[in-house]
Design an enzyme around this catalytic site. Structure first.
Site, PDB file in Angstrom:
ATOM      1  N   SER B  37      -7.262  -0.316   5.659  1.00 51.18           N
ATOM      2  CA  SER B  37      -8.511  -0.789   5.498  1.00 51.18           C
ATOM      3  C   SER B  37      -8.869  -2.102   6.402  1.00 51.18           C
ATOM      4  CB  SER B  37      -8.931  -1.210   3.836  1.00 51.18           C
ATOM      5  OG  SER B  37      -8.455   0.012   3.333  1.00 51.18           O
ATOM      6  N   GLU B  58       0.051  -8.358  -4.411  1.00 46.21           N
ATOM      7  CA  GLU B  58      -0.597  -9.565  -3.720  1.00 46.21           C
ATOM      8  C   GLU B  58       0.128 -10.755  -3.849  1.00 46.21           C
ATOM      9  OE1 GLU B  58      -2.348  -7.405  -5.457  1.00 46.21           O
ATOM     10  OE2 GLU B  58      -3.222  -6.431  -4.091  1.00 46.21           O
TER      11      GLU B  58
END
Ligand SMILES: Cc1ncc(C[n+]2csc(CCOP(=O)(O)OP(=O)(O)O)c2C)c(N)n1
Ligand SMILES: [Mg+2]
Lengths: 276, 321
Positions: B37, B58
Protein backbone atom coordinates in the site's frame (compact mmCIF):
# COMPACT_ATOMS: atom_id res chain seq x y z
CA UNK A 1 -19.44 -35.54 20.08
CA UNK A 2 -21.52 -36.01 16.98
CA UNK A 3 -23.91 -33.38 15.74
CA UNK A 4 -27.32 -33.49 14.14
CA UNK A 5 -26.71 -34.17 10.42
CA UNK A 6 -29.57 -31.83 9.51
CA UNK A 7 -27.92 -29.03 11.41
CA UNK A 8 -24.68 -29.62 9.56
CA UNK A 9 -26.39 -29.59 6.17
CA UNK A 10 -28.25 -26.42 7.09
CA UNK A 11 -25.07 -24.68 8.22
CA UNK A 12 -23.29 -25.77 5.04
CA UNK A 13 -26.11 -24.25 3.05
CA UNK A 14 -25.87 -20.99 5.00
CA UNK A 15 -22.09 -20.92 4.61
CA UNK A 16 -22.43 -21.23 0.86
CA UNK A 17 -24.80 -18.30 0.88
CA UNK A 18 -22.47 -16.23 3.06
CA UNK A 19 -19.53 -17.02 0.77
CA UNK A 20 -21.49 -15.89 -2.28
CA UNK A 21 -22.53 -12.69 -0.57
CA UNK A 22 -18.94 -11.88 0.38
CA UNK A 23 -17.84 -12.02 -3.24
CA UNK A 24 -20.99 -10.23 -4.41
CA UNK A 25 -20.41 -7.33 -2.03
CA UNK A 26 -16.79 -6.96 -2.97
CA UNK A 27 -17.60 -7.23 -6.67
CA UNK A 28 -20.27 -4.53 -6.32
CA UNK A 29 -17.89 -2.27 -4.40
CA UNK A 30 -14.93 -2.99 -6.65
CA UNK A 31 -12.71 -3.11 -3.57
CA UNK A 32 -12.48 -4.72 -0.16
CA UNK A 33 -10.77 -7.71 1.43
CA UNK A 34 -11.79 -11.00 -0.15
CA UNK A 35 -9.00 -13.16 1.32
CA UNK A 36 -9.71 -12.67 5.00
CA UNK A 37 -13.46 -12.50 4.47
CA UNK A 38 -13.56 -15.86 2.74
CA UNK A 39 -11.29 -17.64 5.23
CA UNK A 40 -13.74 -16.80 8.03
CA UNK A 41 -16.98 -17.78 6.27
CA UNK A 42 -17.59 -21.06 8.10
CA UNK A 43 -16.50 -19.62 11.47
CA UNK A 44 -18.92 -16.69 11.12
CA UNK A 45 -21.72 -18.90 9.84
CA UNK A 46 -21.44 -21.35 12.73
CA UNK A 47 -21.32 -18.45 15.16
CA UNK A 48 -24.36 -16.62 13.81
CA UNK A 49 -26.49 -19.62 12.86
CA UNK A 50 -25.78 -21.80 15.84
CA UNK A 51 -23.46 -20.66 18.63
CA UNK A 52 -24.40 -17.08 19.45
CA UNK A 53 -27.46 -16.39 21.60
CA UNK A 54 -28.71 -13.37 19.71
CA UNK A 55 -31.97 -11.93 18.43
CA UNK A 56 -31.83 -10.08 15.12
CA UNK A 57 -35.10 -8.34 15.96
CA UNK A 58 -33.45 -6.88 19.06
CA UNK A 59 -29.82 -6.13 18.15
CA UNK A 60 -29.48 -4.13 21.38
CA UNK A 61 -30.81 -6.90 23.64
CA UNK A 62 -28.64 -6.44 26.75
CA UNK A 63 -28.30 -10.17 27.41
CA UNK A 64 -27.14 -11.14 23.92
CA UNK A 65 -23.84 -12.86 23.32
CA UNK A 66 -21.26 -10.42 22.02
CA UNK A 67 -19.05 -10.81 18.97
CA UNK A 68 -16.06 -8.66 18.02
CA UNK A 69 -14.46 -8.85 14.60
CA UNK A 70 -11.01 -7.82 15.68
CA UNK A 71 -9.74 -8.37 12.12
CA UNK A 72 -12.12 -5.65 11.00
CA UNK A 73 -11.15 -5.90 7.35
CA UNK A 74 -13.13 -9.16 7.27
CA UNK A 75 -16.24 -6.97 7.41
CA UNK A 76 -17.81 -8.44 4.27
CA UNK A 77 -17.93 -11.85 5.96
CA UNK A 78 -19.50 -10.42 9.09
CA UNK A 79 -22.08 -8.39 7.20
CA UNK A 80 -23.01 -11.43 5.11
CA UNK A 81 -23.45 -13.56 8.23
CA UNK A 82 -25.56 -10.83 9.86
CA UNK A 83 -27.65 -10.51 6.71
CA UNK A 84 -28.35 -14.24 6.44
CA UNK A 85 -29.31 -14.22 10.12
CA UNK A 86 -31.87 -11.51 9.36
CA UNK A 87 -30.32 -8.36 10.81
CA UNK A 88 -30.88 -6.31 7.69
CA UNK A 89 -32.20 -6.69 4.15
CA UNK A 90 -30.07 -8.10 1.37
CA UNK A 91 -30.24 -4.81 -0.56
CA UNK A 92 -27.90 -3.24 1.99
CA UNK A 93 -25.09 -5.45 0.73
CA UNK A 94 -25.09 -3.66 -2.63
CA UNK A 95 -24.05 -0.42 -0.91
CA UNK A 96 -21.06 -1.94 0.93
CA UNK A 97 -18.17 0.57 1.10
CA UNK A 98 -20.25 3.22 -0.65
CA UNK A 99 -21.25 6.68 0.42
CA UNK A 100 -24.71 6.76 1.99
CA UNK A 101 -24.62 3.01 2.72
CA UNK A 102 -24.72 1.51 6.20
CA UNK A 103 -22.06 -1.11 5.66
CA UNK A 104 -18.85 0.82 6.18
CA UNK A 105 -15.58 -0.66 4.88
CA UNK A 106 -14.60 -1.63 8.40
CA UNK A 107 -17.32 -2.36 10.99
CA UNK A 108 -19.05 0.68 12.47
CA UNK A 109 -21.19 -0.17 15.51
CA UNK A 110 -23.18 3.06 15.12
CA UNK A 111 -24.24 2.21 11.57
CA UNK A 112 -24.96 -1.51 11.15
CA UNK A 113 -27.30 -3.43 13.48
CA UNK A 114 -25.64 -6.43 15.08
CA UNK A 115 -22.17 -4.92 15.07
CA UNK A 116 -21.13 -4.96 18.71
CA UNK A 117 -17.82 -3.13 18.34
CA UNK A 118 -16.24 -0.88 15.73
CA UNK A 119 -12.90 -2.10 14.43
CA UNK A 120 -10.40 -1.68 11.62
CA UNK A 121 -7.19 -0.89 13.44
CA UNK A 122 -5.83 -4.36 14.10
CA UNK A 123 -4.95 -5.71 17.52
CA UNK A 124 -7.63 -4.03 19.61
CA UNK A 125 -10.57 -6.42 19.58
CA UNK A 126 -9.40 -8.95 22.13
CA UNK A 127 -9.18 -6.23 24.77
CA UNK A 128 -12.71 -5.06 23.93
CA UNK A 129 -14.00 -8.64 24.16
CA UNK A 130 -12.40 -8.93 27.59
CA UNK A 131 -14.24 -5.78 28.63
CA UNK A 132 -17.53 -7.28 27.45
CA UNK A 133 -16.88 -10.52 29.31
CA UNK A 134 -15.99 -8.61 32.47
CA UNK A 135 -19.19 -6.54 32.17
CA UNK A 136 -21.21 -9.75 32.01
CA UNK A 137 -19.59 -10.85 35.25
CA UNK A 138 -20.11 -7.50 37.01
CA UNK A 139 -23.76 -7.50 35.95
CA UNK A 140 -24.21 -11.17 36.90
CA UNK A 141 -25.28 -12.03 33.36
CA UNK A 142 -24.51 -15.26 31.60
CA UNK A 143 -23.91 -13.95 28.11
CA UNK A 144 -20.64 -14.87 26.42
CA UNK A 145 -18.10 -12.87 24.48
CA UNK A 146 -16.48 -14.03 21.23
CA UNK A 147 -13.71 -12.46 19.19
CA UNK A 148 -12.15 -13.36 15.84
CA UNK A 149 -8.44 -12.63 15.38
CA UNK A 150 -6.25 -12.72 12.28
CA UNK A 151 -2.94 -14.55 12.41
CA UNK A 152 -1.04 -11.52 11.13
CA UNK A 153 -3.01 -9.41 13.56
CA UNK A 154 -1.57 -11.22 16.57
CA UNK A 155 1.79 -9.66 15.78
CA UNK A 156 0.41 -6.56 17.51
CA UNK A 157 1.69 -6.09 21.05
CA UNK A 158 -1.73 -5.25 22.48
CA UNK A 159 -2.89 -8.76 21.66
CA UNK A 160 -0.38 -10.16 24.11
CA UNK A 161 -1.25 -7.63 26.78
CA UNK A 162 -4.82 -8.85 26.44
CA UNK A 163 -3.72 -12.49 26.21
CA UNK A 164 -2.07 -12.06 29.59
CA UNK A 165 -5.11 -10.39 31.13
CA UNK A 166 -7.92 -12.77 30.17
CA UNK A 167 -6.63 -15.85 32.04
CA UNK A 168 -5.75 -13.66 35.03
CA UNK A 169 -9.40 -12.57 35.16
CA UNK A 170 -10.43 -16.23 34.72
CA UNK A 171 -12.76 -15.35 31.89
CA UNK A 172 -14.42 -18.63 31.00
CA UNK A 173 -17.16 -16.63 29.26
CA UNK A 174 -14.64 -15.49 26.64
CA UNK A 175 -13.78 -17.43 23.48
CA UNK A 176 -11.26 -16.23 20.94
CA UNK A 177 -11.00 -17.73 17.46
CA UNK A 178 -7.77 -17.45 15.53
CA UNK A 179 -8.21 -17.46 11.75
CA UNK A 180 -4.94 -19.24 11.03
CA UNK A 181 -4.76 -18.81 7.28
CA UNK A 182 -1.00 -18.30 7.15
CA UNK A 183 -1.17 -15.13 5.07
CA UNK A 184 -1.18 -11.43 5.95
CA UNK A 185 -1.10 -8.34 3.70
CA UNK A 186 2.47 -8.30 2.43
CA UNK A 187 2.97 -12.08 2.23
CA UNK A 188 3.06 -15.25 4.30
CA UNK A 189 3.04 -14.84 8.06
CA UNK A 190 5.99 -17.24 8.30
CA UNK A 191 8.07 -14.94 6.09
CA UNK A 192 6.98 -11.51 7.36
CA UNK A 193 7.04 -12.13 11.13
CA UNK A 194 6.55 -15.72 12.28
CA UNK A 195 4.11 -16.42 15.10
CA UNK A 196 5.00 -20.05 15.70
CA UNK A 197 4.79 -21.99 17.89
CA UNK A 198 1.41 -20.31 18.08
CA UNK A 199 -0.46 -22.93 20.11
CA UNK A 200 2.31 -23.06 22.69
CA UNK A 201 2.26 -19.29 23.00
CA UNK A 202 -1.43 -19.16 23.93
CA UNK A 203 -0.99 -22.09 26.30
CA UNK A 204 1.95 -20.40 27.96
CA UNK A 205 -0.22 -17.33 28.50
CA UNK A 206 -2.77 -19.50 30.34
CA UNK A 207 -5.38 -20.16 27.67
CA UNK A 208 -7.19 -23.39 27.00
CA UNK A 209 -6.35 -24.09 23.36
CA UNK A 210 -8.52 -26.03 20.95
CA UNK A 211 -7.08 -26.81 17.54
CA UNK A 212 -9.48 -27.10 14.67
CA UNK A 213 -7.67 -28.90 11.85
CA UNK A 214 -10.07 -27.65 9.19
CA UNK A 215 -11.71 -24.33 9.94
CA UNK A 216 -14.00 -24.81 6.95
CA UNK A 217 -15.45 -28.07 8.27
CA UNK A 218 -18.75 -27.30 9.98
CA UNK A 219 -18.72 -30.34 12.23
CA UNK A 220 -15.20 -29.67 13.44
CA UNK A 221 -16.15 -26.10 14.24
CA UNK A 222 -19.26 -27.19 16.13
CA UNK A 223 -17.13 -29.57 18.19
CA UNK A 224 -14.59 -26.84 18.88
CA UNK A 225 -17.22 -24.35 20.06
CA UNK A 226 -18.79 -27.01 22.32
CA UNK A 227 -15.39 -27.64 23.84
CA UNK A 228 -14.77 -23.92 24.34
CA UNK A 229 -18.05 -23.48 26.20
CA UNK A 230 -17.22 -26.35 28.53
CA UNK A 231 -13.96 -24.83 29.76
CA UNK A 232 -14.06 -23.53 33.33
CA UNK A 233 -12.12 -20.70 35.01
CA UNK A 234 -10.11 -19.65 32.00
CA UNK A 235 -10.63 -18.40 28.47
CA UNK A 236 -10.44 -20.65 25.44
CA UNK A 237 -9.03 -20.02 22.02
CA UNK A 238 -10.01 -22.01 18.95
CA UNK A 239 -7.07 -22.14 16.61
CA UNK A 240 -8.71 -22.75 13.26
CA UNK A 241 -6.58 -23.78 10.31
CA UNK A 242 -8.13 -22.01 7.35
CA UNK A 243 -7.39 -21.09 3.76
CA UNK A 244 -7.16 -17.43 2.85
CA UNK A 245 -9.47 -16.73 -0.09
CA UNK A 246 -11.25 -20.09 0.42
CA UNK A 247 -13.64 -20.97 -2.39
CA UNK A 248 -12.11 -18.93 -5.20
CA UNK A 249 -9.34 -20.97 -6.82
CA UNK A 250 -7.16 -18.06 -7.85
CA UNK A 251 -7.48 -16.34 -4.47
CA UNK A 252 -6.64 -19.30 -2.24
CA UNK A 253 -3.42 -18.85 -0.21
CA UNK A 254 -2.59 -15.69 -2.18
CA UNK A 255 -1.43 -12.54 -0.37
CA UNK A 256 -2.16 -10.68 -3.60
CA UNK A 257 -5.86 -11.29 -2.90
CA UNK A 258 -5.75 -9.92 0.65
CA UNK A 259 -7.25 -6.90 -1.06
CA UNK A 260 -8.64 -6.67 -4.57
CA UNK A 261 -5.56 -6.90 -6.75
CA UNK A 262 -7.49 -7.06 -10.02
CA UNK A 263 -11.12 -5.90 -10.13
CA UNK A 264 -11.51 -7.41 -13.60
CA UNK A 265 -11.32 -10.89 -12.12
CA UNK A 266 -14.15 -10.37 -9.64
CA UNK A 267 -16.87 -11.61 -12.05
CA UNK A 268 -14.94 -14.86 -12.45
CA UNK A 269 -14.73 -15.14 -8.66
CA UNK A 270 -18.46 -14.62 -8.41
CA UNK A 271 -19.06 -17.35 -10.94
CA UNK A 272 -16.89 -19.78 -8.99
CA UNK A 273 -18.65 -19.26 -5.67
CA UNK A 274 -22.06 -19.43 -7.33
CA UNK A 275 -21.15 -22.78 -8.84
CA UNK A 276 -19.99 -24.23 -5.51
CA UNK B 1 -9.39 22.11 -15.86
CA UNK B 2 -6.86 20.59 -13.50
CA UNK B 3 -4.27 18.19 -14.79
CA UNK B 4 -3.67 15.26 -12.52
CA UNK B 5 -0.28 13.93 -11.62
CA UNK B 6 0.27 10.65 -13.41
CA UNK B 7 1.76 9.07 -10.35
CA UNK B 8 0.60 9.06 -6.76
CA UNK B 9 2.51 10.59 -3.87
CA UNK B 10 3.40 7.14 -2.56
CA UNK B 11 5.06 6.19 -5.86
CA UNK B 12 6.95 9.47 -5.86
CA UNK B 13 8.07 8.71 -2.31
CA UNK B 14 9.40 5.24 -3.25
CA UNK B 15 11.36 6.76 -6.12
CA UNK B 16 12.72 9.53 -3.93
CA UNK B 17 13.82 7.02 -1.28
CA UNK B 18 15.78 5.05 -3.88
CA UNK B 19 17.41 8.27 -5.10
CA UNK B 20 18.27 9.38 -1.57
CA UNK B 21 19.95 6.08 -0.75
CA UNK B 22 21.84 6.08 -3.99
CA UNK B 23 22.93 9.67 -3.28
CA UNK B 24 24.56 8.44 -0.08
CA UNK B 25 21.96 9.00 2.64
CA UNK B 26 22.36 6.27 5.31
CA UNK B 27 18.73 5.29 4.78
CA UNK B 28 16.81 2.42 6.32
CA UNK B 29 13.20 1.98 5.18
CA UNK B 30 10.81 0.24 7.57
CA UNK B 31 7.26 -0.91 7.03
CA UNK B 32 4.63 -2.70 9.09
CA UNK B 33 2.90 -5.08 6.68
CA UNK B 34 1.49 -2.40 4.42
CA UNK B 35 4.45 -2.12 2.06
CA UNK B 36 2.31 -2.84 -0.97
CA UNK B 37 0.00 0.00 0.00
CA UNK B 38 2.74 2.47 0.91
CA UNK B 39 4.95 1.38 -2.03
CA UNK B 40 7.92 0.98 0.29
CA UNK B 41 8.08 -2.49 -1.29
CA UNK B 42 9.39 -0.80 -4.46
CA UNK B 43 12.31 0.49 -2.43
CA UNK B 44 12.60 -2.90 -0.72
CA UNK B 45 12.92 -4.70 -4.03
CA UNK B 46 15.60 -2.28 -5.24
CA UNK B 47 17.55 -2.37 -1.97
CA UNK B 48 16.51 -5.38 0.12
CA UNK B 49 19.45 -4.93 2.49
CA UNK B 50 18.10 -1.51 3.45
CA UNK B 51 14.49 -2.59 4.00
CA UNK B 52 12.80 -4.08 7.08
CA UNK B 53 9.22 -5.35 7.33
CA UNK B 54 8.45 -5.73 11.03
CA UNK B 55 4.96 -7.19 10.60
CA UNK B 56 1.79 -5.67 12.04
CA UNK B 57 3.58 -3.93 14.89
CA UNK B 58 3.69 -0.16 14.47
CA UNK B 59 4.87 0.62 17.99
CA UNK B 60 7.79 -1.77 17.64
CA UNK B 61 8.63 -0.24 14.27
CA UNK B 62 8.93 3.25 15.79
CA UNK B 63 11.05 1.91 18.62
CA UNK B 64 13.41 0.13 16.24
CA UNK B 65 13.65 3.32 14.17
CA UNK B 66 14.65 5.24 17.30
CA UNK B 67 17.48 2.80 17.89
CA UNK B 68 18.66 2.95 14.30
CA UNK B 69 18.62 6.74 14.37
CA UNK B 70 20.52 6.86 17.66
CA UNK B 71 23.28 4.94 15.88
CA UNK B 72 23.44 7.46 13.05
CA UNK B 73 21.14 5.97 10.43
CA UNK B 74 18.20 7.76 8.80
CA UNK B 75 15.19 5.48 9.28
CA UNK B 76 12.03 6.08 7.25
CA UNK B 77 8.96 4.45 8.82
CA UNK B 78 5.87 3.69 6.76
CA UNK B 79 2.27 2.97 7.62
CA UNK B 80 -1.15 4.53 7.37
CA UNK B 81 -1.26 8.10 8.68
CA UNK B 82 -3.91 7.33 11.27
CA UNK B 83 -1.80 4.52 12.73
CA UNK B 84 1.41 6.53 12.91
CA UNK B 85 -0.31 9.54 14.40
CA UNK B 86 -2.22 7.52 16.95
CA UNK B 87 -1.24 3.87 17.38
CA UNK B 88 2.47 4.49 17.82
CA UNK B 89 2.22 8.05 19.09
CA UNK B 90 3.74 7.42 22.48
CA UNK B 91 6.75 5.72 20.93
CA UNK B 92 7.09 8.64 18.54
CA UNK B 93 6.96 11.17 21.35
CA UNK B 94 9.11 9.42 23.93
CA UNK B 95 11.69 7.64 21.80
CA UNK B 96 11.94 9.94 18.78
CA UNK B 97 10.64 13.48 19.31
CA UNK B 98 11.88 13.94 22.86
CA UNK B 99 15.46 12.83 22.07
CA UNK B 100 15.17 14.61 18.70
CA UNK B 101 16.15 11.57 16.66
CA UNK B 102 16.44 11.64 12.92
CA UNK B 103 13.40 9.56 11.94
CA UNK B 104 11.18 10.31 8.94
CA UNK B 105 7.58 9.31 9.50
CA UNK B 106 5.61 8.65 6.30
CA UNK B 107 1.88 8.96 6.97
CA UNK B 108 0.20 7.33 4.00
CA UNK B 109 -3.49 7.27 2.97
CA UNK B 110 -3.97 10.54 4.84
CA UNK B 111 -7.11 12.63 5.07
CA UNK B 112 -9.99 10.87 3.36
CA UNK B 113 -7.78 9.24 0.76
CA UNK B 114 -8.34 5.75 2.21
CA UNK B 115 -11.91 6.40 0.96
CA UNK B 116 -14.06 3.25 1.09
CA UNK B 117 -12.06 1.73 3.98
CA UNK B 118 -14.06 4.08 6.17
CA UNK B 119 -13.44 6.33 9.18
CA UNK B 120 -11.22 3.80 10.97
CA UNK B 121 -8.70 4.40 8.19
CA UNK B 122 -9.28 8.12 7.55
CA UNK B 123 -6.63 10.37 9.10
CA UNK B 124 -8.25 13.61 10.15
CA UNK B 125 -6.46 14.31 13.43
CA UNK B 126 -2.84 13.70 12.43
CA UNK B 127 -1.79 17.28 11.62
CA UNK B 128 -3.04 18.59 14.95
CA UNK B 129 -1.39 15.77 16.86
CA UNK B 130 1.94 15.99 15.09
CA UNK B 131 2.00 19.77 15.29
CA UNK B 132 1.56 19.70 19.05
CA UNK B 133 4.71 17.63 19.59
CA UNK B 134 7.91 19.58 20.28
CA UNK B 135 10.76 18.95 17.82
CA UNK B 136 8.44 17.61 15.11
CA UNK B 137 8.48 19.06 11.62
CA UNK B 138 5.19 18.58 9.76
CA UNK B 139 5.01 18.58 5.96
CA UNK B 140 1.90 18.20 3.81
CA UNK B 141 2.67 18.12 0.09
CA UNK B 142 -0.04 18.85 -2.49
CA UNK B 143 1.01 16.52 -5.27
CA UNK B 144 3.52 13.88 -6.29
CA UNK B 145 6.19 16.33 -7.45
CA UNK B 146 6.04 18.13 -4.14
CA UNK B 147 6.03 14.85 -2.22
CA UNK B 148 9.27 13.93 -3.96
CA UNK B 149 10.85 17.30 -3.12
CA UNK B 150 9.55 17.26 0.44
CA UNK B 151 11.03 13.81 1.02
CA UNK B 152 14.42 14.98 -0.22
CA UNK B 153 14.23 18.04 2.02
CA UNK B 154 13.21 15.84 4.94
CA UNK B 155 16.14 13.44 4.64
CA UNK B 156 18.55 16.36 4.34
CA UNK B 157 17.16 17.86 7.52
CA UNK B 158 18.42 16.45 10.82
CA UNK B 159 15.45 15.73 13.08
CA UNK B 160 12.08 14.00 13.19
CA UNK B 161 9.76 14.83 10.29
CA UNK B 162 6.17 13.81 9.65
CA UNK B 163 5.24 13.67 5.97
CA UNK B 164 1.56 13.37 5.14
CA UNK B 165 0.71 11.68 1.84
CA UNK B 166 -2.52 11.03 -0.02
CA UNK B 167 -3.21 7.64 -1.56
CA UNK B 168 -4.23 8.53 -5.12
CA UNK B 169 -2.87 10.84 -7.80
CA UNK B 170 -3.84 14.42 -7.04
CA UNK B 171 -4.14 17.50 -9.25
CA UNK B 172 -0.73 18.94 -10.10
CA UNK B 173 -0.23 22.34 -8.52
CA UNK B 174 3.40 22.57 -7.45
CA UNK B 175 5.52 21.13 -10.21
CA UNK B 176 6.94 24.40 -11.45
CA UNK B 177 8.88 24.96 -8.22
CA UNK B 178 12.68 24.70 -8.11
CA UNK B 179 13.04 23.20 -4.68
CA UNK B 180 11.24 22.59 -1.44
CA UNK B 181 12.18 24.70 1.53
CA UNK B 182 10.97 23.59 4.95
CA UNK B 183 9.15 26.46 6.62
CA UNK B 184 8.15 28.22 3.45
CA UNK B 185 4.72 28.95 2.01
CA UNK B 186 4.20 29.81 -1.64
CA UNK B 187 1.96 32.34 -3.27
CA UNK B 188 0.39 30.54 -6.23
CA UNK B 189 -2.09 33.19 -7.28
CA UNK B 190 -1.99 36.96 -6.73
CA UNK B 191 -5.07 38.63 -5.27
CA UNK B 192 -6.06 41.64 -3.21
CA UNK B 193 -9.46 41.04 -1.56
CA UNK B 194 -8.64 38.04 0.61
CA UNK B 195 -6.21 35.14 0.86
CA UNK B 196 -6.97 31.43 0.75
CA UNK B 197 -4.31 29.42 2.54
CA UNK B 198 -4.45 25.77 1.56
CA UNK B 199 -2.55 22.60 2.22
CA UNK B 200 -2.47 19.17 0.58
CA UNK B 201 -5.10 18.43 -2.01
CA UNK B 202 -7.06 21.49 -0.86
CA UNK B 203 -4.58 23.75 -2.63
CA UNK B 204 -6.00 22.57 -5.96
CA UNK B 205 -9.51 23.21 -4.71
CA UNK B 206 -8.49 26.67 -3.48
CA UNK B 207 -7.27 27.48 -6.98
CA UNK B 208 -10.58 26.34 -8.45
CA UNK B 209 -12.46 28.44 -5.92
CA UNK B 210 -10.40 31.44 -6.94
CA UNK B 211 -11.60 31.13 -10.52
CA UNK B 212 -15.16 30.98 -9.27
CA UNK B 213 -14.63 34.02 -7.03
CA UNK B 214 -13.05 36.03 -9.82
CA UNK B 215 -16.28 35.60 -11.78
CA UNK B 216 -18.14 37.33 -8.94
CA UNK B 217 -15.58 40.11 -8.79
CA UNK B 218 -13.57 38.89 -5.81
CA UNK B 219 -9.82 38.79 -6.23
CA UNK B 220 -8.46 36.00 -4.04
CA UNK B 221 -4.80 35.33 -3.35
CA UNK B 222 -3.80 31.68 -2.96
CA UNK B 223 -1.02 30.59 -0.66
CA UNK B 224 0.08 26.97 -0.58
CA UNK B 225 1.32 25.88 2.83
CA UNK B 226 3.08 22.53 2.53
CA UNK B 227 5.09 23.24 5.67
CA UNK B 228 2.67 23.24 8.58
CA UNK B 229 5.45 23.27 11.13
CA UNK B 230 7.50 25.36 11.04
CA UNK B 231 4.79 27.58 9.60
CA UNK B 232 5.56 30.49 7.30
CA UNK B 233 4.18 33.15 9.64
CA UNK B 234 5.55 36.00 7.51
CA UNK B 235 3.52 35.07 4.44
CA UNK B 236 0.35 34.87 6.56
CA UNK B 237 1.00 38.17 8.28
CA UNK B 238 1.63 39.80 4.92
CA UNK B 239 -1.56 38.29 3.50
CA UNK B 240 -3.58 39.60 6.42
CA UNK B 241 -2.06 43.04 6.08
CA UNK B 242 -2.43 43.25 2.31
CA UNK B 243 -5.75 41.47 1.72
CA UNK B 244 -7.47 41.89 5.09
CA UNK B 245 -9.20 38.49 5.20
CA UNK B 246 -8.16 34.84 5.36
CA UNK B 247 -9.71 31.50 4.48
CA UNK B 248 -7.91 28.28 5.36
CA UNK B 249 -8.60 25.01 3.56
CA UNK B 250 -7.39 21.61 4.76
CA UNK B 251 -8.37 17.95 4.64
CA UNK B 252 -8.36 17.64 8.41
CA UNK B 253 -10.56 18.16 11.41
CA UNK B 254 -11.33 21.79 12.09
CA UNK B 255 -9.44 21.60 15.39
CA UNK B 256 -5.68 21.65 15.58
CA UNK B 257 -4.73 21.74 11.92
CA UNK B 258 -3.76 24.43 9.43
CA UNK B 259 -6.73 26.63 10.35
CA UNK B 260 -5.74 26.60 13.99
CA UNK B 261 -2.10 27.29 13.14
CA UNK B 262 -3.01 30.25 10.94
CA UNK B 263 -5.44 31.62 13.55
CA UNK B 264 -2.65 31.49 16.13
CA UNK B 265 -0.45 33.63 13.89
CA UNK B 266 -3.24 36.11 13.11
CA UNK B 267 -4.22 36.40 16.76
CA UNK B 268 -0.70 37.37 17.73
CA UNK B 269 0.06 39.61 14.74
CA UNK B 270 -2.58 41.07 12.43
CA UNK B 271 -6.06 39.94 13.50
CA UNK B 272 -8.29 39.67 10.44
CA UNK B 273 -11.68 38.14 9.59
CA UNK B 274 -11.08 34.47 8.98
CA UNK B 275 -13.06 31.34 8.06
CA UNK B 276 -11.81 27.79 8.24
CA UNK B 277 -12.71 25.15 5.69
CA UNK B 278 -12.17 21.73 7.25
CA UNK B 279 -13.98 18.70 8.60
CA UNK B 280 -16.60 19.80 11.11
CA UNK B 281 -15.50 17.62 14.01
CA UNK B 282 -17.10 14.39 12.86
CA UNK B 283 -16.22 10.95 11.50
CA UNK B 284 -17.33 10.34 7.94
CA UNK B 285 -18.25 7.05 6.24
CA UNK B 286 -17.10 4.95 3.32
CA UNK B 287 -16.92 6.66 -0.06
CA UNK B 288 -14.59 7.64 -2.84
CA UNK B 289 -11.94 10.19 -1.87
CA UNK B 290 -13.30 13.20 -3.76
CA UNK B 291 -16.88 12.21 -2.97
CA UNK B 292 -16.06 12.40 0.73
CA UNK B 293 -14.29 15.73 0.32
CA UNK B 294 -17.43 17.17 -1.26
CA UNK B 295 -19.80 15.58 1.26
CA UNK B 296 -17.90 16.60 4.38
CA UNK B 297 -17.42 20.31 3.87
CA UNK B 298 -14.32 20.39 1.69
CA UNK B 299 -15.87 21.19 -1.67
CA UNK B 300 -14.90 24.07 -3.92
CA UNK B 301 -18.33 25.51 -3.10
CA UNK B 302 -17.48 25.44 0.59
CA UNK B 303 -14.31 27.43 -0.05
CA UNK B 304 -16.23 29.95 -2.15
CA UNK B 305 -18.86 30.30 0.56
CA UNK B 306 -16.21 30.80 3.22
CA UNK B 307 -14.54 33.45 1.08
CA UNK B 308 -17.80 35.33 0.60
CA UNK B 309 -18.39 35.16 4.34
CA UNK B 310 -14.98 36.68 4.94
CA UNK B 311 -15.78 39.45 2.46
CA UNK B 312 -18.98 40.18 4.34
CA UNK B 313 -17.21 40.27 7.68
CA UNK B 314 -14.59 42.57 6.24
CA UNK B 315 -17.38 45.00 5.34
CA UNK B 316 -18.91 44.71 8.80
CA UNK B 317 -15.72 45.47 10.65
CA UNK B 318 -14.73 48.08 8.10
CA UNK B 319 -11.51 46.49 6.96
CA UNK B 320 -10.30 48.58 4.06
CA UNK B 321 -8.23 45.85 2.53
C1 LIG C 1 -2.96 -1.65 13.32
C2 LIG C 1 -3.10 -1.97 11.87
N1 LIG C 1 -2.01 -2.14 11.12
C3 LIG C 1 -2.12 -2.40 9.80
C4 LIG C 1 -3.34 -2.50 9.21
C5 LIG C 1 -3.47 -2.79 7.72
N2 LIG C 1 -3.88 -4.18 7.51
C6 LIG C 1 -5.17 -4.50 7.30
S1 LIG C 1 -5.41 -6.14 7.14
C7 LIG C 1 -3.76 -6.46 7.33
C8 LIG C 1 -3.26 -7.87 7.29
C9 LIG C 1 -3.97 -8.72 8.27
O1 LIG C 1 -3.57 -10.04 8.20
P1 LIG C 1 -4.30 -11.14 9.06
O2 LIG C 1 -4.45 -10.67 10.45
O3 LIG C 1 -3.57 -12.41 8.86
O4 LIG C 1 -5.76 -11.17 8.44
P2 LIG C 1 -6.40 -12.17 7.36
O5 LIG C 1 -5.32 -13.03 6.81
O6 LIG C 1 -7.41 -12.94 8.10
O7 LIG C 1 -7.01 -11.29 6.32
C10 LIG C 1 -3.06 -5.26 7.51
C11 LIG C 1 -1.60 -5.16 7.70
C12 LIG C 1 -4.48 -2.29 10.03
N3 LIG C 1 -5.72 -2.37 9.56
N4 LIG C 1 -4.32 -2.05 11.35
MG1 LIG D 1 -3.99 -14.20 7.95
Amino acid sequence: MSHDPDLIVELQRQAKQVRQMVVEMIAAAGSGHPGGGLSAVEILTVLYHHVLQVDPARPDWPDRDRFVLSKGHGAAGWYAALCTRGYFPREWLGRFRQIGGKLVGHPDMRKAPGVDMSSGSLGQGLSAAIGMALAARYHAKDYRSYVLLGDGEIQEGQIWEAAMAAPHFQLDNLTAILDLNGVQLDGNVADIMPIDPVVDKWQAFGWHTIECADGHDIEQLLTAFDAAQAVKSRPAIIIAHTVKGKGVSFMEHQATWHGVSDPDRLPAALEEVTRL
Amino acid sequence: MMTFEKIAMRDAFAQAAIEALEAGVDLMVLDSDVSKSTRSTVFGKAHPERFLNVGIAEANMLGIAAGLASAGMTPVVNSFAMLLALRSLDQLRQSIAYPRLNVKVMGHYAGYSAGPEGPSHHAIEDIGIMRSIPNMTVLVPSDAAEAHQAFMAAVQFDGPVYLRLARNPAPAVSSHREQFVIGQGYELRAGVDLTIVGTGVMVARALEATDRLAASGVSARVVAMPSIKPLDAAIIERAARETGGIVTAEEHNIYGGLGSAVAEVLGETVPAPMQRVGIRDCYAESGEWFELLDQYGLSVDAIVAAALQVMERKDQVGVTR
